[in-house]
Design an enzyme around this catalytic site. Structure first.
Site, PDB file in Angstrom:
ATOM      1  N   ASP A 195       0.965  -1.156  -0.050  1.00 40.18           N
ATOM      2  CA  ASP A 195       0.100  -0.039  -0.047  1.00 40.18           C
ATOM      3  C   ASP A 195       0.899   1.164  -0.036  1.00 40.18           C
ATOM      4  O   ASP A 195       2.367   1.133   0.094  1.00 40.18           O
ATOM      5  CB  ASP A 195      -1.089  -0.002   0.948  1.00 40.18           C
ATOM      6  CG  ASP A 195      -2.345   0.686   0.782  1.00 40.18           C
ATOM      7  OD1 ASP A 195      -2.052   1.628  -0.149  1.00 40.18           O
ATOM      8  OD2 ASP A 195      -3.245   0.693   1.692  1.00 40.18           O
TER       9      ASP A 195
HETATM   10  C1  NOJ Z   1      -4.147   3.785   0.040  1.00 38.73           C
HETATM   11  C2  NOJ Z   1      -5.208   2.931   0.283  1.00 38.73           C
HETATM   12  O1  NOJ Z   1      -5.342   2.108   1.276  1.00 38.73           O
HETATM   13  C3  NOJ Z   1      -5.574   1.774  -1.059  1.00 38.73           C
HETATM   14  O2  NOJ Z   1      -6.446   1.214  -0.577  1.00 38.73           O
HETATM   15  C4  NOJ Z   1      -5.373   2.478  -2.131  1.00 38.73           C
HETATM   16  O3  NOJ Z   1      -5.603   1.591  -3.186  1.00 38.73           O
HETATM   17  C5  NOJ Z   1      -3.959   3.203  -2.365  1.00 38.73           C
HETATM   18  N1  NOJ Z   1      -3.825   4.106  -1.218  1.00 38.73           N
HETATM   19  C6  NOJ Z   1      -3.694   3.753  -3.862  1.00 38.73           C
HETATM   20  O4  NOJ Z   1      -4.606   4.867  -3.868  1.00 38.73           O
END
Ligand code: NOJ
Length: 747
Positions: free
Chosen positions: A288
């Site tokens: 993430d």
């Molecule tokens: C953080 C989020 O937790 C995740 O769900 C998302 O896909 C990514 N950022 C990318 O935006």
């Protein structure tokens, strides 16, 4: 930093536009051969750069890092970009990449296409209320069709986190609290996004996230610590992930949280042992957003190099935004901390996906402005948005059949959402247009009624402020009405990432406004826009009807209008429990019994029971609950045999009749209780559901098939098995289903 638009302007209009030409289609070798020949030409650095993902400065989905993605691309250091969208923009970025890249390896474009790309469907929790995998698959299919025409190759969805705590703001992005429902809808999403063939230009890579147990954050605070037994992890939280692997999902994202002391980002157990080992996942795992760097704050890595080598060695193939792989992996390789085999494996998995998408044949194949124009907002997509929103509506209360409304009634629509075109599409709505495009309640009602002489629209109050100056006008109009419809709820960004709350009442002075309206003595219908269960005890006592509309998407106003006036008979069921108050949280239907279960007020023993003394144990609205304008009756539950062997199937059959005055659809739900286990088992678990359409007066027989596969759990020895013994089966229209039968599983 320059704005995204201005960089794009420069890219699109100032830089040479040779990218308009399509790359010549080459006769391409089979995947294994192609990728291995390509990798044989790559330096260690080039392999590492394939594992690097940067964000464009378009959509903001995390903290700014200061890294300029264009410069990084020009340095040939980027394998993937997220948050860049649009045929023109992605084409230009790809062109810069190909001009800079020694081996002409195309960039993979990712974007959060969560519940639609341009045509926005209800939030995922809303779609889950449909209990309709086909509807969910359709929404994902349309989202993929639109997104792929805008140059997107990869979505970061589905989010399959089981969520039992409505304080956690990301409940809105998933399918709720149940493992079985969550697994079915996760698979539907994967099928929708990836279609039957990834090389088709209207399919995109799906990404199952957030691996794992992210929804179990302590106290519902986003990103917080998770501590749980491996049994709960495997029984409750992992099955939806596994289901997507079996359905062929191509990518996974690990979660921000730690589980029992180890951040998922560096969990060898999760990535190497379970995902790539036991489940034989052959796709790619991405972190993430800056998740690798965050292991320093977790206290798990001493610096970025340490964090990066821990993550890579644990099986994490791509670094989202953090630049740790770019900056440190080569050093770790030189120092012998990361082997070439590990780097090769990550690089290979990424290149294989690019191959699957057909990017080596034509890196621009998804970035086609003509197709984009023809694809976005097709009328049938917008119609699907209405249909799916209709299926997502959950009727929580309907006293004295105040709903459906009648066209001749004088109706006062009040509340902060009556004119809203912004919040209605919900959070994380990709490129969904809001003001000026989404259908508000007012627009939907006006379109539906044609003649609006009998209706008024007044906000009365704002979502969160305490301003009272508009209230009186709304009350004055409400006084003249036969019925009041109050459209209330949360701002869209009160759910989604990083928006956890300790108070989940209706925000601001909305409840106070309802109390004023109540004094008028008119029937009041409460329509709710929200992305999490709210505490609605007062509203349930004081409102005549409550319709849970969630955030219903681009055509939400149409769906609400059609539902209020009975053109759509609500059929949604809650995919998550609504507590009476926040003190009951976490609360979920498939809990354990304890040694001192409380039977409610009829229990002869009130003391020394597992209960609260100030509020009942039961929720306000149970999982699986939802009313209809008609009524359904269940009868004649029977099992095909009193005993089954491990290799046999049991048929469970029930008759369902529409006993009311409207045609309707009912979600017939089957729950099973394993009476005694080598470890304690939940009071009941959903093991089947079917959405059945029934005309007024019609009766249908519904049959489910159960096998020992459905009865498996992690037993005392941590083996995933069914155990011989007694089982109870319940069928009905909610998790409180009372019709009961028994059977025995025998050796
Ligand atoms: C953080 C989020 O937790 C995740 O769900 C998302 O896909 C990514 N950022 C990318 O935006």
């Amino acid at each position: 930093m320059k704005s995204y638009q201005s960089i794009l302007f420069a890219l699109v209009f100032v830089l040479p536009v040779c990218a308009q030409k399509k790359a010549p289609r080459t006769a391409i070798k089979p995947k294994a051969e192609f990728v291995s020949e390509l990798m044989a030409k790559m330096t260690v650095d080039e392999k590492i750069y394939q594992t690097v993902q940067f964000t464009s400065d378009g959509t903001v989905t995390g903290p700014k890092t200061g890294d300029n993605f264009i410069t990084r691309i020009q340095q040939g250091k980027v394998g993937s970009i997220l948050n860049a969208t649009g045929a023109k923009a992605t084409r230009e970025i790809q062109r810069i990449n190909l001009e800079s890249s020694r081996l002409k390896i195309p960039i993979l474009f990712g974007h959060d296409v969560i519940h639609g790309y341009k045509t926005i469907f209800p939030i995922n929790l809303g779609m889950a209320s449909s209990f309709d995998p086909k509807a969910v698959e359709l929404a994902a299919r349309i989202a993929a069709t639109e997104a792929s025409s805008g140059g997107v190759h990869w979505t970061f969805a589905p989010m399959v986190d089981i969520a039992r705590d409505p304080r956690w703001s990301r409940v809105s992005e998933g399918s709720g609290e149940d493992t079985y429902l969550g697994s079915q809808l996760a698979v539907a999403n994967v099928k929708g996004f990836q279609g039957d063939d990834l090389s088709k230009i209207n399919t995109i890579l799906a990404c199952t996230k957030h691996f794992a147990a992210y929804g179990a954050a302590e106290a519902g605070r986003d990103y917080n610590t998770v501590d749980m037994s491996e049994r709960v992890l495997r029984d409750i939280y992992l099955p939806p992930f596994k289901a997507t692997v079996d359905a062929g999902v191509k990518t996974f994202m690990v979660s921000f949280n730690e589980i029992s002391g180890v951040p998922s980002t560096a969990s060898k157990f999760l990535m190497r042992d379970v995902l790539k080992g036991e489940w034989k996942f052959d796709g790619m795992v991405v972190s993430d957003y800056t998740g690798i760097n965050e292991m320093i704050a977790h206290g798990f890595a001493k610096d970025e190099q340490d964090a990066a080598q821990l993550a890579m060695n644990a099986g994490l193939d791509m670094d989202m935004v953090g630049a740790t792989y770019m900056n440190t992996l080569k050093k770790s390789y030189d120092e012998g901390k990361v082997s070439i085999e590990v780097i090769n494996d990550a690089c290979k998995r990424i290149l294989e996906l690019k191959y699957d998408l057909g990017l080596f044949e034509d890196p621009y194949r998804y970035s086609d402005e003509k197709r984009e124009k023809e694809t976005i907002y097709k009328p049938e997509f917008l119609q699907a948005a209405v249909d799916v929103a209709n299926k997502s509506m959950v009727l929580l209360k309907n006293n004295n059949t105040v709903l459906p409304l009648k066209k001749e009634q004088k109706i006062a629509f009040v509340g902060p959402f009556v004119n809203d075109e912004y919040n209605i599409i919900g959070s994380w709505a990709a490129l969904g247009e809001r003001d000026g495009f989404a259908t508000s309640i007012k627009e939907g009602i006006t379109k539906f009624l044609g003649n609006t002489a009998n209706v008024t629209f007044d906000e009365g109050v704002e979502i969160q402020s305490t301003k009272r100056d508009l209230m009186q006008k709304a009350i004055d109009n409400a006084k003249k009405a036969d019925v009041i419809v109050a459209v209330m709820g949360e701002r869209e960004n009160m759910t989604g990432e990083a928006a956890s709350q300790t108070n989940i009442d209706l925000p601001g002075i909305q409840k106070e406004f309802l109390a004023e309206l109540k004094k008028l003595g008119k029937p009041i219908v409460l329509v709710l826009f929200n992305g999490r269960p709210l505490t609605l005890t007062w509203e349930n006592e004081n409102m005549d009807a409550i319709l849970e509309a969630w955030f219903p998407g681009s055509r939400g106003g149409d769906a609400v209008a059609q539902t209020l006036f009975g053109q759509n008979n609500p059929s949604g069921k809650l995919p998550i429990t609504f507590p009476r108050n926040v003190g009951q949280v976490p609360i979920y239907y498939n809990h354990k019994n304890t040694g001192r279960p409380y039977l409610g007020l009829s229990d002869p023993e009130q003391k020394y029971k597992s209960r609260y003394t100030d509020v009942d144990n039961s929720p306000l609205f149970a999982f699986g609950y939802g009313l209809s304008y008609t009524t359904f009756s269940y009868s004649n539950l029977r099992v095909s045999s009193a005993k089954i062997k491990f290799n046999q199937k049991l048929k469970v059959t029930v008759d369902v009749a529409n006993t009311g005055n409207y045609d309707g659809a009912e979600v017939v739900q089957l729950y099973i209780k394993d009476v005694v286990g080598s470890v304690t088992r939940p009071v009941r678990e959903l093991k089947g559901f079917e959405r059945v359409e029934l005309k007024k007066g019609e009766k249908k027989t519904v049959t489910f098939e159960i096998s020992s596969e459905d009865l498996k759990f992690y037993n005392i020895d941590m083996n995933n098995v069914a155990e011989a013994g007694d089982f109870e089966v319940f069928i009905g229209g909610s998790s409180n289903a009372e019709l009961k039968e028994k059977f025995e599983l025998v050796d």
